[in-house]
Design an enzyme around this catalytic site. Structure first.
Site, PDB file in Angstrom:
ATOM      1  CB  SER A 148      -0.970   0.044   1.212  1.00 55.53           C
ATOM      2  OG  SER A 148      -0.292   0.205   2.512  1.00 55.53           O
TER       3      SER A 148
ATOM      4  N   PRO B  90      -5.922  -3.717  -4.938  1.00 58.96           N
ATOM      5  CG  PRO B  90      -4.697  -4.237  -6.553  1.00 58.96           C
ATOM      6  CD  PRO B  90      -5.836  -3.618  -6.236  1.00 58.96           C
ATOM      7  CG  ASP B  91      -0.931  -5.055   0.075  1.00 49.98           C
ATOM      8  OD1 ASP B  91      -0.049  -3.868  -0.100  1.00 49.98           O
ATOM      9  OD2 ASP B  91      -0.982  -5.284   1.322  1.00 49.98           O
ATOM     10  CB  THR B  92       2.496  -3.913  -3.100  1.00 56.22           C
ATOM     11  OG1 THR B  92       2.329  -2.664  -2.946  1.00 56.22           O
ATOM     12  CG2 THR B  92       3.755  -4.193  -4.023  1.00 56.22           C
TER      13      THR B  92
END
Length: 766
Positions: free
Chosen positions: A201, A279-281
Site C-alpha cells: 500500500s 489490491p495491496d502490492t
C-alpha cells in the site's frame, strides 16, 4: 431509495448498478442494499459513468484521468497512511494506530484522524491507505501489529469506525486495510520465497502482479471470520469507508483479491459496502478472476485494454460489472465532496506546502494519553530529582536521522535509537523528533537536576573504577551502568522493540536490554523502566526486582514522543493509557505463533488474547485493559437498563453497514466512578459481557468503555449504550446475527481482570 443489486449467473458473479426502476428488484439473488446518505454520490457517479466510452472506463479503473463529454475526472492519489503522509516534506509524524488505541479515548482517536486527513487533503491526496484494522494481532509475533488497533474486535471496531469518520470529515476517502485475515508477514507473498520486501500500500497507481508461487492461506471458520475479523469492518462501512484494500494473501485457499465470498458476499452485500476494492502490492494475480470476483481497481498491465476488451467481447466480463467497477471507483470521491473544486492541487513531495497547523499539540497530548502506567511503587511522578541517570539507546537519537530509511525485511528486534514510528507502510515522515534525552535535558535545566547518561543497550565500560580518587568527591567517573546507577535518585531505563512490514518478530523480550535493566536495578533502588514497543513486550525477566519501582509502557508516539513520555513521568499529565493486549508472563502463555506452512489454520477461533487467557485460566502479568493512575478511583451504583423483547434476528433493511437495526441501542449499563485520591485524573471504566451458553461465546468480552476526566474528590457517571450487535452472535446455520435468549452477565471494572461490579440481565426473544 436506490439500491445496489447483486446477480448470480452460472459460474459468474456480477454486480449491477442501482436502478430507479423497481422491477430491478426481481433480479436480486441477495437482498438489496439501501444506500442512505450514499445515494447522492451514487447518482453523481452513475451520471458520469453513463457518458464514458469503454476505453475511458478501463482507464478510470486502472488509475488514469478521464476527460469525457460530461466532465473530467482526475485519477485518485492513494498514499500511506494512518501515521501521516509518507515521503513528504512539511507534514506531521503522528503516533501509530496501536498507540492511539491505547488512549481508549474516542475524541482523541477522531481528532487525530481528522488532523491526518486534513494534511492529506491539503497536500492534494484523495485516499488514505487506512484505517488499518488488521493485522489485529492474532499472534504477538506478528510483524505489523503496531499498525492496527489491537486484537479485541469491539475496541478495534470503535477505533476503526472513528478513524473512518475522521477521514471523511476532513474530506478524504478512507481506504481500510487489510481485508482480511492478514495476520503475519512470513510467506505473505509466496511460499519459500522469503519474507518479502515489498512495501504494501505504498500509494502507487500501478499495482504489481505476483510472479512467484502463491502466498500462505489463512483458513478460518465462518463464526471466527464474523465475530473477530469482520466485526471492525462493519464499523468502517457504517462510518463512510469508501475504499478497501484486499490483502496479498489467500483466505480459505483463494486469493483475497479474487475471493467472491469475501468481496461480494461479505463486504459488498452483507456489509453493504458501496466503495471500491483495490489490491495491496503484489495482490492482484488474474485479470478475469479479480474482475468478476469483486476487485474494482487494479493494474493497467494486468487489466490491459486488450485483455479487458477480449473478456468483454466473449462475455466473461459483463458490461454491467464493468460499469459497477467504475461507479464504485467514483462513489467515495463524491461522498466526501471532492468534486466541489476546493481541494488544493497536489505538488512535488518537497514543495513548500506546510499542512501541519497545530498538530504537534495533538500528537503530544495523544502520546501522553496513550502511555500506560503498569507498575508504580511511589516512584512516579518525578519531582525535581537531584541526580538522574538515563540508560538505553531508546533514550536518544540514532546517529543520522530522523528519517533514516528502515529495512522492512528483518527489521529489529530492537532499534538503536529512539523508536517513534513504524517501518514499511507505517514509516512516518518526521519534520523533527523529540527524544526523551532532549526533553529530560530541558527538565534538568529547569529543575537544577544533575543528569548523566549511557544511551547504549550493551555498554561495557569499567564497572567501578573512577578516574580520580573517591575521596575527592569529584564528578569525573568512568561511565558504566553500575557507576551511573549508584547514588542516583532515579534511574530511567529506556527499552524498545522493533518489527514491521516484511518480517515477523523473533522475540518478545531482549536479553541485552533485560541485562541492562537488572544491572541498573542491582545498583539503583529507584529504577523506572520506560518501554515503547510494536506489540507485547514481556517484562518478567526483571519485573519482580525489588528496585524496579515503576514501569511506563506504550506504543510508538510520533514526532513529540519524548515530550509525551516526560509529561507523564513528571506528572504534567496523569497517566490514563490502557493496554490493548495482554502481557503474558512467558512466551509460551500465548496460544498462537507464526505459521510456516502453506495452510495456516485459525484453529483457535475467537479465542485471542484475553479471551484465550480467561477461557484457559492463564494468569497474565498484566491483563488487557490494565493501566494505573497517580490518583485512585472507586466504582459504585451499577445500573442496568435491560433490553425489551428483541426479535431473534435483525428485522431492519440491509443498509451500508449491515442490517439497520444492528446499530439500534437496545439497553444500557451505567456506573458511578469516584476519584478518591488527591489529584485530578482520568479513569477508563470497561464493560464486559458474558453471554448465555447457547451463543457459544468467550467467558466475557468487551462491550463498552468510556474515558472520563474526574476532579479529585468528585464523582462522574459512565454510561455504556448496548447496541443490538453488541448482544448478537453469528449463527453459522442461519447465516445471520442472532440474539440469544437468556441471562447475560455484566462486569464493570478497570481491566479484563480487575472487575469491580457485576450484575445480570435477561433477554427474551420473539
Amino acid at each position: 431509495m436506490k439500491v445496489l443489486s447483486f446477480i448470480v449467473a452460472a459460474a459468474l458473479v456480477a454486480v449491477t448498478g442501482a436502478s430507479s426502476n423497481s422491477s430491478t428488484l426481481g433480479l436480486l439473488k441477495y437482498d438489496g442494499v439501501a444506500l442512505g446518505d450514499w445515494e447522492p454520490a451514487y447518482q453523481k457517479a452513475s451520471a458520469f459513468v453513463a457518458g464514458l466510452t469503454t476505453a475511458q472506463k478501463l482507464a478510470l479503473i486502472t488509475g488514469s484521468s478521464v476527460d469525457s463529454t460530461n466532465g473530467s475526472f482526475t485519477a485518485l492519489n492513494i498514499l500511506d497512511g494512518d501515521m501521516g503522509l509518507q515521503n513528504y516534506f512539511y507534514v506531521s509524524a503522528f503516533s501509530l494506530s496501536s498507540a492511539l488505541a491505547m488512549t481508549w479515548d474516542r475524541d482523541a482517536i477522531y481528532d487525530q484522524a481528522k488532523a491526518v486527513g486534513s494534511e492529506f487533503y491539503n497536500k492534494g491526496m484523495q485516499v488514505v491507505a487506512g484505517p488499518t484494522s488488521q493485522p489485529m494481532g492474532r499472534t504477538p509475533w506478528g510483524g505489523r501489529n503496531v499498525e492496527g488497533f489491537g486484537p479485541d474486535p469491539y475496541l478495534n471496531g470503535q477505533a476503526t469506525g472513528l478513524t473512518t469518520k475522521g477521514y471523511v470529515a476532513a474530506g478524504v476517502i478512507p481506504g481500510a486495510k487489510h481485508f482480511i485475515l492478514y495476520e503475519q508477514e512470513t510467506n505473505r507473498t509466496s511460499m519459500g520465497g522469503g519474507r518479502g520486501s515489498f512495501p504494501g500500500s505504498m500509494g502507487r497507481r500501478a499495482v504489481s502482479s505476483d510472479t512467484g508461487s502463491a502466498p500462505y492461506s489463512s483458513n478460518a471458520d465462518d463464526k471466527t471470520l464474523h465475530e473477530t475479523y469482520l466485526w471492525p469492518f462493519y464499523d468502517a462501512a457504517k462510518n463512510g469507508m469508501g475504499a478497501v484494500m484486499c490483502a496479498m494473501t489467500k483466505v480459505n485457499d483463494t486469493r483475497s483479491c479474487e475471493n467472491s465470498d469475501l468481496l461480494l458476499k461479505h463486504l459488498k452485500t452483507e456489509l453493504g459496502f458501496p466503495g471500491f476494492v483495490w489490491p495491496d502490492t503484489m495482490a492482484q494475480n488474474s485479470a478475469l478472476e479479480s474482475a468478476i470476483n469483486g476487485e474494482d481497481y487494479g493494474s493497467s498491465r494486468i487489466w490491459s485494454t486488450s485483455t479487458m476488451e477480449t473478456m468483454l467481447s466473449n462475455g466473461s466480463l459483463t458490461e454491467t460489472r464493468l460499469n459497477d467497477m467504475v461507479t464504485r471507483n467514483l462513489m467515495g470521491y463524491y461522498y466526501v465532496g471532492l468534486d466541489n473544486g476546493l481541494q488544493p492541487e497536489s505538488e512535488a513531495e518537497d514543495a513548500y506546502v506546510n499542512v501541519r497547523g497545530n498538530h504537534s499539540k495533538i500528537i503530544r497530548q495523544n502520546g501522553a494519553k496513550s502511555m500506560a502506567l503498569l507498575k508504580n511503587n511511589n516512584a512516579l511522578p518525578l519531582n525535581k530529582p537531584r541526580v538522574m541517570s538515563v540508560f538505553g539507546a531508546h533514550a536518544g537519537p540514532v546517529m543520522g536521522g530522523p528519517n533514516q530509511g528502515m529495512n522492512i525485511d528483518g527489521a529489529g528486534p530492537t532499534y538503536q535509537g529512539h523508536l517513534a514510528s513504524g517501518t514499511g507502510s507505517a514509516q512516518a515522515s518526521y519534520p523533527y523528533l523529540v527524544t526523551p534525552y532532549v526533553s529530560l535535558t530541558n527538565k534538568a535545566v529547569e529543575d537544577g537536576t544533575m543528569m548523566r547518561w549511557i544511551m547504549n543497550d550493551t555498554y561495557t565500560g569499567a564497572s567501578s573504577s573512577k578516574l580520580i580518587p573517591e575521596s575527592t568527591d569529584s564528578t569525573a567517573v568512568t561511565p558504566s551502568y553500575a557507576n551511573y546507577a549508584t547514588n542516583a535518585d532515579v534511574c530511567l531505563v529506556f527499552l524498545n522493540a522493533l518489527s514491521g512490514e516484511g518480517a515477523d518478530r523473533t522475540e518478545l523480550y531482549n536479553d541485552d536490554q533485560d541485562t541492562m535493566v537488572n544491572t541498573v536495578a542491582d545498583n539503583c533502588n529507584n529504577t523506572v523502566v520506560v518501554i515503547n514497543t510494536v506489540g507485547p513486550r514481556l517484562v518478567d525477566q526483571w519485573i519482580e526486582h525489588d528496585n524496579v519501582t515503576a514501569v511506563l509502557y506504550g506504543s510508538l508516539l510520533g514526532q513529540e514522543s519524548g515530550n509525551s513520555i516526560i509529561d507523564v513521568l513528571y506528572g504534567d499529565v496523569n497517566p490514563s493509557g490502557r493496554l490493548i493486549h495482554t502481557i503474558a508472563k512467558n512466551e509460551t502463555d500465548y496460544n498462537v505463533g507464526i505459521c510456516y506452512t502453506a495452510q495456516c489454520n485459525f484453529t483457535e477461533g475467537v479465542y485471542l488474547d484475553y479471551r484465550y487467557f480467561d477461557a484457559h485460566n492463564v494468569t497474565p502479568r498484566y491483563p488487557f485493559g490494565h493501566g494505573l493512575s497517580y490518583t485512585t478511583f472507586s466504582y459504585s451504583g451499577l445500573t442496568i437498563k435491560k433490553p425489551s423483547t428483541l426479535s431473534k434476528a435483525p428485522a431492519g433493511n440491509r443498509t451500508v453497514g449491515g442490517y439497520a437495526d444492528l446499530w439500534d441501542n437496545v439497553g444500557s449499563v451505567s456506573v458511578e466512578v469516584s476519584n478518591t485520591g488527591s489529584l485530578d485524573g482520568a479513569e477508563v471504566p470497561q464493560l464486559y459481557l458474558g453471554f448465555p451458553a447457547s451463543a457459544n461465546q468467550p467467558v466475557r468480552q468487551l462491550r463498552g468503555f468510556e474515558r472520563i476526566e474526574i476532579a479529585a474528590g468528585k464523582q462522574e457517571k459512565a454510561t455504556f449504550e448496548l447496541r443490538r450487535r453488541d448482544l448478537s452472535y453469528w449463527d453459522v446455520t442461519a447465516q445471520q446475527w442472532l440474539v440469544a435468549e437468556g441471562t447475560y452477565e455484566v462486569y464493570v471494572g478497570a481491566s479484563s481482570r480487575d472487575l469491580r461490579l457485576n450484575g445480570t440481565f435477561t433477554v427474551e426473544t420473539s
